[in-house]
Design a protein around this motif. Sequence first.
Motif, PDB file in Angstrom:
ATOM      1  N   ARG A 137       0.843  -1.209   0.000  1.00 24.86           N
ATOM      2  CA  ARG A 137       0.000   0.000   0.000  1.00 24.86           C
ATOM      3  C   ARG A 137       0.875   1.256   0.000  1.00 24.86           C
ATOM      4  O   ARG A 137       0.589   2.243  -0.694  1.00 24.86           O
ATOM      5  N   LYS A 138       1.946   1.217   0.772  1.00 27.70           N
ATOM      6  CA  LYS A 138       2.863   2.362   0.808  1.00 27.70           C
ATOM      7  C   LYS A 138       3.627   2.502  -0.508  1.00 27.70           C
ATOM      8  O   LYS A 138       3.901   3.624  -0.957  1.00 27.70           O
ATOM      9  N   VAL A 139       3.966   1.350  -1.127  1.00 32.98           N
ATOM     10  CA  VAL A 139       4.660   1.394  -2.420  1.00 32.98           C
ATOM     11  C   VAL A 139       3.785   2.060  -3.467  1.00 32.98           C
ATOM     12  O   VAL A 139       4.258   2.901  -4.254  1.00 32.98           O
TER      13      VAL A 139
ATOM     14  N   GLN B 188       1.382   4.251  -3.026  1.00 32.34           N
ATOM     15  CA  GLN B 188       1.301   5.688  -2.751  1.00 32.34           C
ATOM     16  C   GLN B 188       2.553   6.421  -3.236  1.00 32.34           C
ATOM     17  O   GLN B 188       2.467   7.501  -3.852  1.00 32.34           O
ATOM     18  N   SER B 189       3.704   5.806  -2.997  1.00 33.50           N
ATOM     19  CA  SER B 189       4.963   6.444  -3.416  1.00 33.50           C
ATOM     20  C   SER B 189       5.047   6.545  -4.933  1.00 33.50           C
ATOM     21  O   SER B 189       5.425   7.605  -5.479  1.00 33.50           O
ATOM     22  N   TYR B 190       4.702   5.464  -5.637  1.00 35.05           N
ATOM     23  CA  TYR B 190       4.791   5.480  -7.093  1.00 35.05           C
ATOM     24  C   TYR B 190       3.764   6.408  -7.717  1.00 35.05           C
ATOM     25  O   TYR B 190       4.032   7.017  -8.770  1.00 35.05           O
ATOM     26  N   GLU B 191       2.591   6.537  -7.111  1.00 36.84           N
ATOM     27  CA  GLU B 191       1.589   7.466  -7.649  1.00 36.84           C
ATOM     28  C   GLU B 191       2.080   8.905  -7.524  1.00 36.84           C
ATOM     29  O   GLU B 191       1.896   9.728  -8.449  1.00 36.84           O
ATOM     30  N   GLN B 192       2.720   9.214  -6.409  1.00 36.75           N
ATOM     31  CA  GLN B 192       3.288  10.553  -6.235  1.00 36.75           C
ATOM     32  C   GLN B 192       4.426  10.782  -7.227  1.00 36.75           C
ATOM     33  O   GLN B 192       4.578  11.878  -7.802  1.00 36.75           O
ATOM     34  N   THR B 193       5.245   9.736  -7.439  1.00 37.76           N
ATOM     35  CA  THR B 193       6.349   9.835  -8.396  1.00 37.76           C
ATOM     36  C   THR B 193       5.821  10.104  -9.800  1.00 37.76           C
ATOM     37  O   THR B 193       6.396  10.920 -10.557  1.00 37.76           O
TER      38      THR B 193
ATOM     39  N   ASN C 251       5.780   1.512 -13.103  1.00 35.92           N
ATOM     40  CA  ASN C 251       5.916   1.231 -11.680  1.00 35.92           C
ATOM     41  C   ASN C 251       4.574   1.299 -10.959  1.00 35.92           C
ATOM     42  O   ASN C 251       4.270   0.459 -10.102  1.00 35.92           O
ATOM     43  N   VAL C 252       3.779   2.297 -11.309  1.00 36.21           N
ATOM     44  CA  VAL C 252       2.459   2.434 -10.685  1.00 36.21           C
ATOM     45  C   VAL C 252       1.583   1.238 -11.033  1.00 36.21           C
ATOM     46  O   VAL C 252       0.942   0.634 -10.165  1.00 36.21           O
TER      47      VAL C 252
END
Length: 464
Positions: free
Chosen positions: A391-393, A395-400, A424-425
């Motif tokens: 879940r954290k991954v 969120q990070s990739y969506e922000q990226t 990645n997303v």
Amino acid sequence: MNFTRTLFPLSMLLLSGCVVGPDYQKPDTALPAKFTESKTSSAENVTLNPWWESFRDKRLNDLVHQGLGENLSVMTALERIEAAQANVIIAGAGGLPDLGVGANATAQGGHNSASKKTLSTGADASWLLDFFGQYRRAKEAANASLDAAYDDVNVARLAYLSDLASSYVNARYYQEALALNRKNLESRRETLKLTNEIKEAGAASSLDVLQAEGLVNQTLADLPALETGFLQSANHIATLLGVPAGTITGSLTKGSAQPMPRYKTRTGVPADLIRNRPDIRAAERRLQAATAEIGVNEANLYPSIQLSGSINASRVFTNPGVTNGTLWSFGPSLSLPIFNGGELKARVKVARSEAEQQYLAWKSTVLNAVEEVENAQSALIRDGQTVAALRKVVQSYEQTLNLARESYRGGASTILDVLDAERNVASARLSLASAIRQLARDYVSLNVAIGGGAEIGSPTVASR
């Protein structure tokens, strides 16, 4: 004198009405005090626990209850109870008296002889005295087999619950994966549109456009396999419900969130499995039946006494008058096995070996059950950690991805940065969906492994 010394102990043994063969003793095997990742506390009876309701999915609940009475494997196991009940009657009938009656009438006459009519009736009775418990052991074996048949129904029910819940989890996963891929498709088409706009402005090349188009087409190519997975899962659910494939596909087409367990499962201790697992109980009942069969075969080594008798009455009608007649007979007969080539003793050895095999089968079933619980619990704990991390991954990739697009619009990065971020997303989202599916399947496996829900809707054991 020697004959008298031999006959007297034999007569005392017969009159004692003993039951030969070993009396059944519950089996035992060494088990750990607790499961590796559980507390040392016994759980309540879980056989009536509707664990699937913790998913809070009304459609799943409806499917479970619909199939409990329609699943063909469960229905087949129920039918075997009928045969086992009949075998109990057959086994018990052997030790009861056998009575038969008959009647006939004849007429006789001719030109030179007087006419004659004869009516006769008769009854025959026999009773094999069960001094050594042959029929009592046979009935004990039949009753144990009947208990095993009831437990086999619960084994089939557990298999149905496991298969149905897992198939439903799969169906919802494929729907989620389809939704995610369509979302990825929309995102990649947006990137392609942005790339074309930047190309028209002279800041992007045809290669950039082709790379963006390739990602769109790759996403389109992934959709059919996911649709196939959903349809196959829906078809299998229909088969489990005892209806033709495709019957319930329409009702499942409307997507729903992936099932996620809402409650923890109390696994109890390994000893609880002997009480809650129907396959362990069925294995023990088969051991009991095999133990009783030893007595059945040992009884054949000893003499048998049968009481038999008959009575026949006749009435003859002739021209001079009527003649009545009655004949009767009654007496015991003794059968003593002497020469049989060792067959009877060999049958006892076979029965003892089969009982030992049933004990080993029971022990193997117990150990496999412990392993299944350990494996499912370990997987559930660790796959839960995987879901939380993914879940954290995501969120990070969506922000990226958002940052990469803004940077690409401003000319600070290339289309490759955007495409990599999109890959990645997409990959992270699908990995999360797959991990949620596995977590749900672990939950199903753990509850099935401890025997959860095995007796919901179970038939009542017939009184004997």
